[in-house]
Design a protein around this motif. Structure first.
Motif, PDB file in Angstrom:
ATOM      1  N   ARG A 275       8.674  -6.978   9.120  1.00 44.83           N
ATOM      2  CA  ARG A 275       7.600  -6.775   8.138  1.00 44.83           C
ATOM      3  C   ARG A 275       7.319  -8.060   7.365  1.00 44.83           C
ATOM      4  NH1 ARG A 275      10.287  -1.674   7.395  1.00 44.83           N
ATOM      5  NH2 ARG A 275      11.337  -2.455   5.518  1.00 44.83           N
ATOM      6  N   LYS A 276       8.374  -8.769   6.988  1.00 47.60           N
ATOM      7  CA  LYS A 276       8.189 -10.048   6.297  1.00 47.60           C
ATOM      8  C   LYS A 276       7.444 -11.040   7.189  1.00 47.60           C
ATOM      9  CE  LYS A 276      10.781 -13.936   4.315  1.00 47.60           C
ATOM     10  NZ  LYS A 276      12.126 -14.521   4.054  1.00 47.60           N
TER      11      LYS A 276
ATOM     12  N   ALA B 245      16.361  -5.600  10.802  1.00 46.24           N
ATOM     13  CA  ALA B 245      15.369  -6.049  11.777  1.00 46.24           C
ATOM     14  C   ALA B 245      13.971  -5.620  11.357  1.00 46.24           C
ATOM     15  CB  ALA B 245      15.706  -5.496  13.158  1.00 46.24           C
ATOM     16  N   GLN B 246      13.833  -4.396  10.851  1.00 47.96           N
ATOM     17  CA  GLN B 246      12.519  -3.931  10.393  1.00 47.96           C
ATOM     18  C   GLN B 246      12.054  -4.721   9.175  1.00 47.96           C
ATOM     19  OE1 GLN B 246      11.871   0.484  10.439  1.00 47.96           O
ATOM     20  NE2 GLN B 246      13.987   0.555  11.172  1.00 47.96           N
TER      21      GLN B 246
ATOM     22  N   ASN C   9       7.668  -2.990  16.216  1.00 48.00           N
ATOM     23  CA  ASN C   9       6.213  -2.964  16.133  1.00 48.00           C
ATOM     24  C   ASN C   9       5.815  -2.720  14.684  1.00 48.00           C
ATOM     25  OD1 ASN C   9       6.783  -1.693  19.111  1.00 48.00           O
ATOM     26  ND2 ASN C   9       5.005  -3.027  19.062  1.00 48.00           N
ATOM     27  N   VAL C  10       5.032  -3.647  14.140  1.00 49.22           N
ATOM     28  CA  VAL C  10       4.669  -3.637  12.728  1.00 49.22           C
ATOM     29  C   VAL C  10       3.184  -3.337  12.589  1.00 49.22           C
ATOM     30  CG1 VAL C  10       4.529  -5.043  10.634  1.00 49.22           C
ATOM     31  CG2 VAL C  10       6.513  -5.233  12.136  1.00 49.22           C
ATOM     32  N   VAL C  11       2.842  -2.537  11.586  1.00 43.07           N
ATOM     33  CA  VAL C  11       1.444  -2.188  11.326  1.00 43.07           C
ATOM     34  C   VAL C  11       1.031  -2.785   9.990  1.00 43.07           C
ATOM     35  CG1 VAL C  11      -0.245  -0.324  11.283  1.00 43.07           C
ATOM     36  CG2 VAL C  11       1.967   0.036  12.423  1.00 43.07           C
TER      37      VAL C  11
ATOM     38  N   PHE D 216       7.385   0.553  12.819  1.00 45.65           N
ATOM     39  CA  PHE D 216       8.008   1.530  13.696  1.00 45.65           C
ATOM     40  C   PHE D 216       9.510   1.235  13.748  1.00 45.65           C
ATOM     41  CE2 PHE D 216       3.632   1.864  15.204  1.00 45.65           C
ATOM     42  CZ  PHE D 216       3.509   3.227  15.502  1.00 45.65           C
ATOM     43  N   PRO D 217      10.306   2.130  14.337  1.00 40.87           N
ATOM     44  CA  PRO D 217      11.749   1.886  14.441  1.00 40.87           C
ATOM     45  C   PRO D 217      12.075   0.668  15.306  1.00 40.87           C
ATOM     46  CG  PRO D 217      11.246   4.203  14.829  1.00 40.87           C
ATOM     47  CD  PRO D 217       9.942   3.470  14.830  1.00 40.87           C
ATOM     48  N   THR D 218      13.239   0.107  15.090  1.00 42.92           N
ATOM     49  CA  THR D 218      13.750  -0.997  15.903  1.00 42.92           C
ATOM     50  C   THR D 218      14.127  -0.490  17.286  1.00 42.92           C
ATOM     51  OG1 THR D 218      14.666  -1.979  13.891  1.00 42.92           O
ATOM     52  CG2 THR D 218      15.478  -2.830  16.000  1.00 42.92           C
ATOM     53  N   VAL D 219      13.828  -1.276  18.319  1.00 44.66           N
ATOM     54  CA  VAL D 219      14.194  -0.915  19.684  1.00 44.66           C
ATOM     55  C   VAL D 219      14.929  -2.068  20.343  1.00 44.66           C
ATOM     56  CG1 VAL D 219      12.208   0.635  19.929  1.00 44.66           C
ATOM     57  CG2 VAL D 219      12.025  -1.747  20.719  1.00 44.66           C
TER      58      VAL D 219
END
Length: 574
Positions: free
Chosen positions: A241-242, A236-237, A195-197, A206-209
């Motif tokens: 984000r990219k 993954a994060q 989940n990206v903000v 947020f962290p990778t799940v």
């Protein structure tokens, strides 16, 4: 002007995502106006007379909402972006209507990602919806492939797996009169989500799940993902984000991706949601700030400390889906009331329907294994209710066991008797354990790979037993950053000192903790003490074990004082 003076939020859609968004808004006294049906779940927890009853695709309703708000956001992407474009000069639309328009068409979404060099699964557009055209796509992409609707598709609705040429006709019949595209079947090892903000100042995540899907609907979310190295989680994060940075507009985005089962551990983007996402429900309990708090803050330009998005404790989220009966979801809810640390979220949707999302449960714990163990009975109940559904014909796939925390390995199966009591002790302490045979001499490549990959699989300690030359503990230590505990095994022809010295005399830079000859119990206890530094449940079990030893010695002390040492000795010999 205060941040709180101009913050009326309009939301297109009043389902469970809107409901949890309002729960976050209520804590900040932020007014939210919902456009949806009269009895939408989100409206039921935010009482005022300004909610609008209508469809979030209706021009007049959206224009009415725009007059009352400072910013409009969405909890579902299937909205009328052309009306949003028309009102965008009067009210902020977050994320941008351009972004929503691109993402709501999955083919355009893929084209946009490819344009920005974001790795995606190979795909082909379907232009004529004929069997011949699909056959050509099958030849191009290979079988199986997924036939997908470009628009109005979610939770697996609008998808059809084309496993062979025999499925070409049925797939077109199933997705009749829809705009379509074909997507290559991704040979993934695991599905991940981030989940990206997106804020006015940049992009946070947020962290990778890990996500587990069943019947094309998200069933479980593991935070953090099981057996995925920190380096992959970080990649993954970064990719998420990219990906979001390629879109216009503030707020939370759900980014789903595949981790392929290849040597490069390739990550491919699957789909994007321009809103809070099912994979982020756990953040309510597991993070300092939930995805709903973050979404509100982002669209209102409130501060978002990046530290607040980090995982505070491991958690597992389980969706509650409707079963065969209208009250089936309540059976799961009632069972969850007795599960420690279970947070229950019901969506107030009325009667259940098969497969309908009725709520979710998040279980948090001090460790990943603790959270997974606590939620397992609820997973079993969910599987039982699914088996009762007349619309389901396939059994639930088995959920993988928790990754081991401690590996117990040995050079030969003849070493098992030395280790068995320690293995039982680890199990008694609730420590997930994997037992294996990896010879440093007979299987050197396998041994090296096994040790090297242990940390990425969530292992915290390696116990290695060996006799004679006893190279296994030292060789394992040379291939891992994990603590290795060596157990010298007494061979049949010597007293075991050769094994002990071989393990304990490691060169500088490659430490191996070494216990006494044949002392598998001490190896297990040392491993448990290491795990207990971050797992309170194991620390508590250790305290009880140590207390038991003390009580045992004190009882013997009292007895020898009472009956005398001679009588005590006689009783010992009986």
């Amino acid at each position: 002007m205060s941040l709180f003076e101009k913050n009326v939020v309009g939301v297109l859609g009043g389902g469970q995502l809107g409901r949890m968004l309002i729960e976050a808004a209520n804590r900040l006294n932020i007014k939210v106006i919902v456009l949806d049906s009269e009895n939408a779940p989100a409206k039921k927890i935010h009482a005022h007379g300004d909610h609008i009853a209508g469809k979030f695709t209706n021009k007049e309703s959206i224009e009415e909402l725009a007059k009352s708000c400072d910013v409009i956001t969405v909890e579902i992407e299937h909205v009328n972006t052309y009306v949003l474009e028309g009102v965008s000069e009067k009210v902020m639309i977050e994320p941008s209507w351009r972004t929503i328009r691109t993402i709501q068409d999955k083919f355009l979404q893929k084209e946009h990602l490819r344009k920005h060099s974001i790795p995606v699964v190979p795909y082909r557009e379907v232009r004529e919806n004929t069997v011949e055209e699909l056959a050509a796509i099958g030849e191009d992409l290979g079988y199986p492939f997924m036939l997908k609707s470009k628009t109005n598709a979610y939770d697996g609705r609008g998808n059809y797996p084309v496993r062979s040429k025999d499925d070409l006709g049925p797939s077109l019949d199933f997705l009749t009169d829809r705009p379509l595209y074909g997507e290559k079947w991704a040979p993934f090892k695991i599905e991940l989500a981030v989940n990206v903000v997106q804020t006015k100042n940049g992009v946070l995540s947020f962290p990778t799940v890990e996500t587990i899907h069943e019947d094309s609907i998200c069933k479980l979310v593991y935070a953090p993902p099981r057996g995925v190295s920190s380096s992959i989680q970080k990649r993954a994060q970064e990719l998420a984000r990219k990906t979001v940075a390629a879109f216009e507009g503030k707020g939370v985005y759900g980014v789903e991706m595949f981790l392929l089962d290849d040597a490069a551990q390739t990550l491919l983007i699957n789909e994007i949601a321009p809103r809070p996402h099912n994979s982020g429900h756990h953040t309510i309990e597991s993070c300092g700030m939930s995805q709903y708090d973050a979404h509100l803050r982002a669209i209102l330009d409130f501060p978002i400390p990046a530290k607040s998005l980090e995982l505070r404790q491991p958690a597992v989220m389980l969706n509650i889906l409707g079963g065969e009966t209208r009250d089936s979801h309540l059976r799961i809810t009632e069972a969850a009331l007795s599960v420690p640390n279970a947070s229950i979220h019901l969506y107030d949707k009325g009667d259940a329907r098969p497969g309908r999302k009725m709520g979710h449960i998040t279980v948090a714990g001090p460790t990943e294994n603790a959270a997974q163990a606590a939620i397992t009975p609820l997973i079993d109940l969910v599987d039982k209710l699914r088996a009762e559904r007349s619309d389901i014909k396939t059994p639930s796939p088995a959920i993988a066991k928790p990754a081991p925390t401690v590996i117990v390995t040995m050079g030969s199966d003849s070493d098992i008797p030395v280790l068995v009591d320690g293995i039982k002790l680890l199990e008694r302490f609730g420590i997930a354990t994997e037992v294996n045979i990896t010879s440093a001499h007979r299987t050197p490549d396998y041994m090296a790979l096994y040790a090297a990959e242990a940390a990425s699989q969530g292992v915290k300690v390696i116990i290695a037993a060996a006799g004679g030359a006893a190279h296994l503990p030292g060789m394992a230590a040379s291939h891992t950053i994990l603590p290795v505990i060596g157990v010298p095994v007494k061979p049949s022809k010597t007293d075991g000192m050769d094994s002990l010295l071989s393990i304990v005399q490691m060169p500088r830079g490659i430490p191996v903790a070494t216990v006494g000859i044949d002392n598998g119990i001490n190896a297990a206890l040392l491993a448990a003490r290491i795990v207990g530094t971050f797992d309170p449940a194991v620390a508590e079990a250790l305290e009880e074990y140590i207390g038991g030893m003390e009580r045992e010695v004190m009882a013997k002390s009292e007895k020898i004082k009472k009956i005398g040492w001679e009588e005590y000795l006689k009783q010992m010999k009986k």
